[in-house]
Write a protein that holds these residues in place. Sequence first.
Motif, PDB file in Angstrom:
ATOM      1  N   HIS A 105       0.812  -1.218   0.000  1.00 53.58           N
ATOM      2  CA  HIS A 105       0.000   0.000   0.000  1.00 53.58           C
ATOM      3  C   HIS A 105       0.846   1.269   0.000  1.00 53.58           C
ATOM      4  CE1 HIS A 105      -2.418   3.280   1.858  1.00 53.58           C
ATOM      5  NE2 HIS A 105      -3.409   2.747   1.156  1.00 53.58           N
ATOM      6  N   HIS A 106       1.888   1.300   0.822  1.00 53.61           N
ATOM      7  CA  HIS A 106       2.676   2.529   0.950  1.00 53.61           C
ATOM      8  C   HIS A 106       3.530   2.739  -0.304  1.00 53.61           C
ATOM      9  CE1 HIS A 106       5.330   5.579   2.651  1.00 53.61           C
ATOM     10  NE2 HIS A 106       4.452   5.693   3.642  1.00 53.61           N
ATOM     11  N   PRO A 107       3.590   3.967  -0.828  1.00 51.51           N
ATOM     12  CA  PRO A 107       4.413   4.233  -2.024  1.00 51.51           C
ATOM     13  C   PRO A 107       5.882   3.889  -1.855  1.00 51.51           C
ATOM     14  CG  PRO A 107       2.895   6.044  -1.637  1.00 51.51           C
ATOM     15  CD  PRO A 107       2.782   5.142  -0.448  1.00 51.51           C
ATOM     16  N   TYR A 108       6.407   3.965  -0.617  1.00 52.02           N
ATOM     17  CA  TYR A 108       7.810   3.593  -0.406  1.00 52.02           C
ATOM     18  C   TYR A 108       8.000   2.096  -0.603  1.00 52.02           C
ATOM     19  CZ  TYR A 108      12.308   2.874   1.867  1.00 52.02           C
ATOM     20  OH  TYR A 108      13.601   2.500   2.130  1.00 52.02           O
ATOM     21  N   SER A 109       7.100   1.292  -0.068  1.00 60.81           N
ATOM     22  CA  SER A 109       7.179  -0.157  -0.269  1.00 60.81           C
ATOM     23  C   SER A 109       7.082  -0.487  -1.751  1.00 60.81           C
ATOM     24  CB  SER A 109       6.058  -0.869   0.495  1.00 60.81           C
ATOM     25  OG  SER A 109       6.117  -0.591   1.867  1.00 60.81           O
ATOM     26  N   ALA A 110       6.147   0.172  -2.436  1.00 57.29           N
ATOM     27  CA  ALA A 110       5.995  -0.061  -3.874  1.00 57.29           C
ATOM     28  C   ALA A 110       7.268   0.331  -4.618  1.00 57.29           C
ATOM     29  CB  ALA A 110       4.803   0.734  -4.405  1.00 57.29           C
ATOM     30  N   GLY A 111       7.921   1.425  -4.176  1.00 63.88           N
ATOM     31  CA  GLY A 111       9.164   1.851  -4.811  1.00 63.88           C
ATOM     32  C   GLY A 111      10.281   0.844  -4.608  1.00 63.88           C
ATOM     33  N   LEU A 112      10.365   0.259  -3.415  1.00 63.96           N
ATOM     34  CA  LEU A 112      11.368  -0.775  -3.164  1.00 63.96           C
ATOM     35  C   LEU A 112      11.145  -1.980  -4.073  1.00 63.96           C
ATOM     36  CD1 LEU A 112      11.626  -0.812   0.755  1.00 63.96           C
ATOM     37  CD2 LEU A 112      13.266   0.149  -0.862  1.00 63.96           C
ATOM     38  N   LEU A 113       9.898  -2.380  -4.232  1.00 60.27           N
ATOM     39  CA  LEU A 113       9.589  -3.542  -5.068  1.00 60.27           C
ATOM     40  C   LEU A 113       9.886  -3.270  -6.538  1.00 60.27           C
ATOM     41  CD1 LEU A 113       6.255  -4.571  -3.335  1.00 60.27           C
ATOM     42  CD2 LEU A 113       8.352  -5.917  -3.375  1.00 60.27           C
ATOM     43  N   ARG A 114       9.616  -2.055  -6.999  1.00 58.65           N
ATOM     44  CA  ARG A 114       9.864  -1.723  -8.405  1.00 58.65           C
ATOM     45  C   ARG A 114      11.355  -1.595  -8.702  1.00 58.65           C
ATOM     46  NH1 ARG A 114       5.190   1.980  -7.799  1.00 58.65           N
ATOM     47  NH2 ARG A 114       3.423   1.034  -8.903  1.00 58.65           N
ATOM     48  N   SER A 115      12.160  -1.429  -7.666  1.00 57.84           N
ATOM     49  CA  SER A 115      13.605  -1.279  -7.886  1.00 57.84           C
ATOM     50  C   SER A 115      14.320  -2.614  -8.000  1.00 57.84           C
ATOM     51  CB  SER A 115      14.224  -0.460  -6.743  1.00 57.84           C
ATOM     52  OG  SER A 115      14.182  -1.187  -5.534  1.00 57.84           O
ATOM     53  N   ILE A 116      13.573  -3.720  -7.922  1.00 60.09           N
ATOM     54  CA  ILE A 116      14.164  -5.049  -8.077  1.00 60.09           C
ATOM     55  C   ILE A 116      14.108  -5.438  -9.551  1.00 60.09           C
ATOM     56  CG2 ILE A 116      14.046  -7.472  -7.387  1.00 60.09           C
ATOM     57  CD1 ILE A 116      12.424  -6.598  -4.967  1.00 60.09           C
ATOM     58  N   PRO A 117      15.214  -5.795 -10.189  1.00 61.03           N
ATOM     59  CA  PRO A 117      15.171  -6.240 -11.586  1.00 61.03           C
ATOM     60  C   PRO A 117      14.275  -7.467 -11.734  1.00 61.03           C
ATOM     61  CG  PRO A 117      17.432  -5.864 -10.879  1.00 61.03           C
ATOM     62  CD  PRO A 117      16.589  -5.791  -9.653  1.00 61.03           C
ATOM     63  N   SER A 118      13.406  -7.435 -12.746  1.00 58.69           N
ATOM     64  CA  SER A 118      12.476  -8.536 -13.017  1.00 58.69           C
ATOM     65  C   SER A 118      11.622  -8.847 -11.800  1.00 58.69           C
ATOM     66  CB  SER A 118      13.232  -9.807 -13.437  1.00 58.69           C
ATOM     67  OG  SER A 118      14.011  -9.556 -14.565  1.00 58.69           O
ATOM     68  N   GLY A 119      11.371  -7.824 -10.983  1.00 59.78           N
ATOM     69  CA  GLY A 119      10.651  -8.064  -9.733  1.00 59.78           C
ATOM     70  C   GLY A 119       9.167  -7.857  -9.878  1.00 59.78           C
ATOM     71  N   ALA A 120       8.553  -7.487  -8.735  1.00 57.65           N
ATOM     72  CA  ALA A 120       7.100  -7.400  -8.689  1.00 57.65           C
ATOM     73  C   ALA A 120       6.566  -6.290  -9.580  1.00 57.65           C
ATOM     74  CB  ALA A 120       6.645  -7.180  -7.241  1.00 57.65           C
ATOM     75  N   GLY A 121       7.430  -5.347  -9.990  1.00 52.59           N
ATOM     76  CA  GLY A 121       6.965  -4.278 -10.857  1.00 52.59           C
ATOM     77  C   GLY A 121       6.607  -4.748 -12.242  1.00 52.59           C
ATOM     78  N   GLY A 122       7.138  -5.882 -12.662  1.00 53.27           N
ATOM     79  CA  GLY A 122       6.797  -6.425 -13.960  1.00 53.27           C
ATOM     80  C   GLY A 122       7.146  -5.517 -15.115  1.00 53.27           C
ATOM     81  N   ARG A 123       8.275  -4.871 -15.087  1.00 58.40           N
ATOM     82  CA  ARG A 123       8.642  -3.898 -16.119  1.00 58.40           C
ATOM     83  C   ARG A 123       9.807  -4.388 -16.960  1.00 58.40           C
ATOM     84  NH1 ARG A 123       6.155   1.653 -14.845  1.00 58.40           N
ATOM     85  NH2 ARG A 123       4.778   1.111 -13.146  1.00 58.40           N
ATOM     86  N   GLY A 124       9.800  -5.655 -17.275  1.00 57.44           N
ATOM     87  CA  GLY A 124      10.826  -6.179 -18.161  1.00 57.44           C
ATOM     88  C   GLY A 124      12.217  -6.171 -17.570  1.00 57.44           C
ATOM     89  N   GLY A 125      12.317  -6.190 -16.244  1.00 60.69           N
ATOM     90  CA  GLY A 125      13.622  -6.263 -15.612  1.00 60.69           C
ATOM     91  C   GLY A 125      14.319  -4.926 -15.457  1.00 60.69           C
ATOM     92  N   ARG A 126      13.689  -3.815 -15.829  1.00 58.64           N
ATOM     93  CA  ARG A 126      14.322  -2.506 -15.689  1.00 58.64           C
ATOM     94  C   ARG A 126      14.325  -2.063 -14.237  1.00 58.64           C
ATOM     95  NH1 ARG A 126      11.864   1.992 -19.260  1.00 58.64           N
ATOM     96  NH2 ARG A 126      13.638   3.057 -18.285  1.00 58.64           N
ATOM     97  N   LEU A 127      15.426  -1.462 -13.830  1.00 57.49           N
ATOM     98  CA  LEU A 127      15.501  -0.865 -12.503  1.00 57.49           C
ATOM     99  C   LEU A 127      14.764   0.469 -12.516  1.00 57.49           C
ATOM    100  CD1 LEU A 127      19.198  -1.461 -11.436  1.00 57.49           C
ATOM    101  CD2 LEU A 127      17.189  -2.273 -10.237  1.00 57.49           C
ATOM    102  N   ILE A 128      13.853   0.646 -11.566  1.00 52.54           N
ATOM    103  CA  ILE A 128      13.126   1.912 -11.447  1.00 52.54           C
ATOM    104  C   ILE A 128      13.432   2.475 -10.069  1.00 52.54           C
ATOM    105  CG2 ILE A 128      10.876   3.042 -11.569  1.00 52.54           C
ATOM    106  CD1 ILE A 128       9.899   0.653 -13.197  1.00 52.54           C
ATOM    107  N   PRO A 129      14.450   3.300  -9.929  1.00 51.65           N
ATOM    108  CA  PRO A 129      14.870   3.776  -8.605  1.00 51.65           C
ATOM    109  C   PRO A 129      13.874   4.754  -7.997  1.00 51.65           C
ATOM    110  CG  PRO A 129      16.099   4.907 -10.317  1.00 51.65           C
ATOM    111  CD  PRO A 129      15.271   3.859 -11.018  1.00 51.65           C
ATOM    112  N   ILE A 130      13.939   4.861  -6.676  1.00 56.66           N
ATOM    113  CA  ILE A 130      13.157   5.873  -5.970  1.00 56.66           C
ATOM    114  C   ILE A 130      13.923   7.183  -6.065  1.00 56.66           C
ATOM    115  CG2 ILE A 130      12.172   6.548  -3.759  1.00 56.66           C
ATOM    116  CD1 ILE A 130      12.162   3.588  -2.979  1.00 56.66           C
TER     117      ILE A 130
END
Length: 345
Positions: A245-270
């Motif tokens: 729920h928290h945007p910080y938690s979501a940011g941590l998850l999106r910063s994992i390559p091929s992680g829960a963000g599902g963005r083709g393995g791209r790193l999306i830093p906070i």
Amino acid sequence: MSLLEVTDLKVSFNTSDGVVQAVRGMTFSIDRGKTLGIVGESGSGKSVSTQTLMGLTPGAKVSGQALFEGQDLLSMTPDQLRRIRGPQISMIFQDPLSSLHPLYKVGWQIVEMIRAHEPNVSKADARKRAVELLGMVGIPQPDRRVDDYPHQFSGGMRQRAMIAMALALNPKLIIADEPTTALDATVQAQILDLMLRLQREFDTALIMITHDLGVIADLADDVLVMYAGKPVEQTDRRSLYYRSHHPYSAGLLRSIPSGAGGRGGRLIPIPGQPPSLISPPSGCSFHPRCPYVMDTCRVDEPPLREVAAGHGSACWLPKDALGLGPEAEQLRESAVAEGRTEVGA
């Protein structure tokens, strides 16, 4: 009652630049045989909080309560804490080379630790126990390696020796402070598998402190996410990964390559940097870096409130804005566009 119940823990230090508010109100509990993962960036208060429970933050101003089997750790004398450290609660630190004395043999250090808390145990019996422990944690030829010095062990073997030492007195709780950070991926996986196996075998509670969400995915039952000295999300492991729920938690998850963000393995830093704990921002501490910041976020500090059963989040976004998918994203963006918070909805 849980094995350990921490309530509103606050820790601060006086420095020449001002008062560092290292931990600004932390509440959690852990049951026997369970694993709590504490995650967050460096400087978020993860290590300070657990070291304070063990009396390892001299000079700190501490308030709150930490009940271990009904006894408050924070009000204990140094002698009382020494009787708890080791037999009841053990710690595994990040760098085993600095935790083990370089001038003494590894086995001798384990023997001395056992006899310090159990003086009736003979040196021969303590040494036999040390050999058994080294074998249990996967060190080959333990009857020979027990007489080696720390520098004769590899990084992974030193960490195994520290785990052996932590288990020597069958503690009820182990606090592991980033125990695999300095190890390569293969050794890290071996250490995590070892800790999980031993935890199940001895029914020991485990607090795993890390910045690596991959470690949490392997070990934790429940997760506490910290930011700027405060918990911002607290839930079970599955909910954090799939319904954060928290945007910080979501940011941590999106910063994992091929992680829960599902963005083709791209790193999306906070974007941005963590705030100073000497002068933290007003309102929500994350608002200078948050993509969903609203006017109330800059003024009012959100409490850790329940957004789902057993799921707490310190964020003003609507409770149903759960997850990383497009539907949750739309709910967040809609709330921002309307300036709508859960309180004002």
